[in-house]
Design an enzyme around this catalytic site. Structure first.
Site, short mmCIF file in Angstrom:
data_model
loop_
_atom_site.label_atom_id
_atom_site.label_comp_id
_atom_site.label_asym_id
_atom_site.label_seq_id
_atom_site.Cartn_x
_atom_site.Cartn_y
_atom_site.Cartn_z
CG ASP A 152 -0.17 0.00 2.53
OD1 ASP A 152 0.81 -0.76 2.64
OD2 ASP A 152 -0.55 0.77 3.44
CD GLU A 153 -1.07 4.63 2.90
OE1 GLU A 153 -2.05 5.33 3.21
OE2 GLU A 153 -0.28 4.17 3.76
CB ALA A 154 4.35 1.73 -3.01
#
Length: 545
Positions: free
Chosen positions: A357-359
């Site tokens: 996530d949220e990379a």
């Protein structure tokens, strides 16, 4: 009484000594076998004994029968007539569970052990039932002389034991002996879960929690038929698991947490103990190592994992999306191969969570190439990959599971994953994120997904929340407790309870059988149980506590 079936049957018998007769009764001097004394029902249940089925999560079917009220006494025994490990663990767990409050040290004996005939609680294989049990289900028949619990799996046995626990008075949760009558309402419960995967996530990366805190948390979860614990073991603020050959992960990466606290980590032995403790309560641990972002704690430990070899500063804030492993470096994959293989070996369960996530610091093409190399490591280690829904943008193997966490009801990548055969864990933040405020006016908690009160956590359908993801595609339901603002065990309890009970029923009880008025009435009766367990729950408005 007919002889017990022994071939494939799993039989655990709690026998009350003192009754006469039985299958082995010998003829008296006249040559006539003595008549077995018929157990009498408990004529009057104590007023605080729950009515049959007045539990959380609500069972599929419950039909009471006052003529079948059963009494548990100090002469009870537990007998295991099978080598099935799930049955024996459930039996030992039951004995451990009731001893502090009842004072009854119930021995667990194997088939052929010292047990006398009489009243019994029998756990037997579901194949002996006239009806087929759905996966994870159980049937509980309570009569004056017998409590019969039938199941086909360890999950079913543990679920049945938790139902039996809640059918006992709330005093059973006390940590010291209570001198009283222990009654169980008579009748029949036929029950099975809507979803086989019912989980709670605890973030120990933002703030670290010692093993004993996690074990107590496991105990809290188990009583509501939660059968998976997702441990978020790494993030920008801290690395929480020992990896052999990479000592700086714990020397440097574990020494921080949000706000600048001391951090901490689990040795491999401590982690094994947590996993075993959970298994003994019917819970499977799902470990998560977040990647390729949320990795600052790893990057400060080993600068060669940065593309430029730089040495970033330890991070104790709460901003996300700024860190990334070096996608083109072979050293990155040497590191991850060691991490994945060791955690897979430490964790007997079938799942390994890879985050994803949220990379935001990883380019789209790099992200895809990264998981093309990492996912085969997970499957090669014998584990089923789980990832936050962002990783659904890559070409996933069919066993991979996508965990949806956003608040929108449309997400094309997740819908496409479901259409491709990947199952979906539903964790929408505006329903299941327990770090959110209970109400808009609360001074404490996150609010980016909106307030999540108990009714909000209860009144939603996992199979209708996300367009294109129906019942057949939903793997299960998971709550999530992120710990940016959670610093103590009391904080964990206050944010989890009573919303955890609501989400437990969402994951277990058929949608058509769920009703807010019924739930809030049953939830109110849980207050005494939580008080006796010392749970620092939030007495949310709208429930008649």
């Amino acid at each position: 009484m007919m002889p017990l079936v022994r071939s494939l049957a799993v039989v655990v018998t709690l026998l009350l000594a003192g009754c006469t007769g039985g299958d082995d009764a010998q003829p008296d001097e006249t040559g006539t076998a003595p008549t077995q004394e018929q157990p009498m029902p408990l004529e009057e249940l104590p007023e605080d004994t729950p009515a049959l089925g007045e539990i959380i999560p609500a069972p599929v079917r419950a039909a009471g029968d006052e003529s079948g009220n059963f009494e548990l006494t100090g002469q009870t025994r537990i007998r295991v007539d099978s080598d099935g490990s799930g049955a024996r663990r459930a039996a030992e767990y039951l004995a451990e569970l009731v001893e502090p409050a009842t004072g009854f040290a119930l021995p667990v004996v194997d088939d052929g052990g010292d047990a006398e005939p009489g009243r019994a609680i029998v756990l037997r294989d579901g194949d002996e039932l006239p009806e087929e049990l759905p996966e994870g289900g159980y049937v509980l028949d309570i009569t004056a002389g017998e409590v019969a619990l039938a199941a086909d799996s360890a999950d079913g046995f543990f679920s049945g034991v938790q139902t039996l626990r809640q059918q006992l008075p709330a005093d059973v949760e006390a940590n010291e002996r209570v001198d009283r009558t222990w009654g169980i309402a008579g009748g029949r419960i036929v029950d099975h879960p809507r979803f086989g995967y019912r989980s709670a996530m605890l973030d120990i990366a933002r703030h670290f929690f010692e093993p004993e805190v996690v074990k107590r948390h496991i105990d809290r979860l188990a009583q509501y038929k939660i059968n998976h614990l997702h441990l978020h073991l790494s993030d920008d603020q801290g690395w929480r698991i020992e990896i052999e050959g990479w000592p700086k992960l714990t020397e440097i990466g574990a020494a921080t947490e949000v706000g600048g606290g001391p951090g901490g980590y689990y040795t491999q032995e401590e982690y094994r103990e947590i996993v075993a403790y959970a298994a003994d309560r019917g819970i499977t641990v799902v470990p998560e190592i977040d990647m390729p972002g949320h990795t600052n704690a790893a990057l400060i430990s080993y600068p060669e994992l940065n593309c430029d070899g730089s040495n970033p500063e330890p991070y104790t804030g709460t901003h996300v999306g700024f860190s990334s492993l070096c996608i083109d470096s072979d050293r990155t994959y040497e590191f991850l191969n060691d991490v994945i293989s060791q955690i897979a070996e430490l964790t007997p369960g079938p799942y390994l969570h890879v985050g994803g996530d949220e990379a935001e610091a990883t380019g789209e093409a790099d992200y895809a190439r990264f998981f093309e190399r990492v996912l085969p490591m997970v499957t090669g280690a014998g584990k089923r990959p789980v990832g936050w829904h962002e990783y659904g943008q890559v070409d996933l193997p069919e066993p991979a599971i996508v965990q949806y966490w956003r608040i929108e009801s449309e997400h094309p990548d997740t819908t496409a994953s479901a259409e491709s055969g990947n199952s979906i864990i539903m964790s929408p933040a505006n329903k299941s994120y327990l770090d959110m405020k209970y109400n808009d006016g609360d001074p404490w908690g996150n609010d980016w997904a909106g307030a999540v009160d108990v009714r909000t956590a209860y009144e939603w359908d996992p199979a209708r929340f996300l367009t294109g993801v129906g019942e057949a595609s939903v793997h299960g339901v998971e709550t999530a407790l992120w710990t940016e603002l959670v610093e103590s065990e009391s904080d964990i309890e206050r944010m989890m309870f009573p919303r955890l009970q609501a989400l437990a029923e969402v994951g277990w009880t058929p949608q058509q059988d769920r009703d807010w008025e019924s739930f809030q009435r049953r939830l109110a009766t849980q207050a005494e149980r939580m008080d006796k367990q010392g749970i620092d729950y939030h007495p949310t408005p709208g429930v008649n506590w």
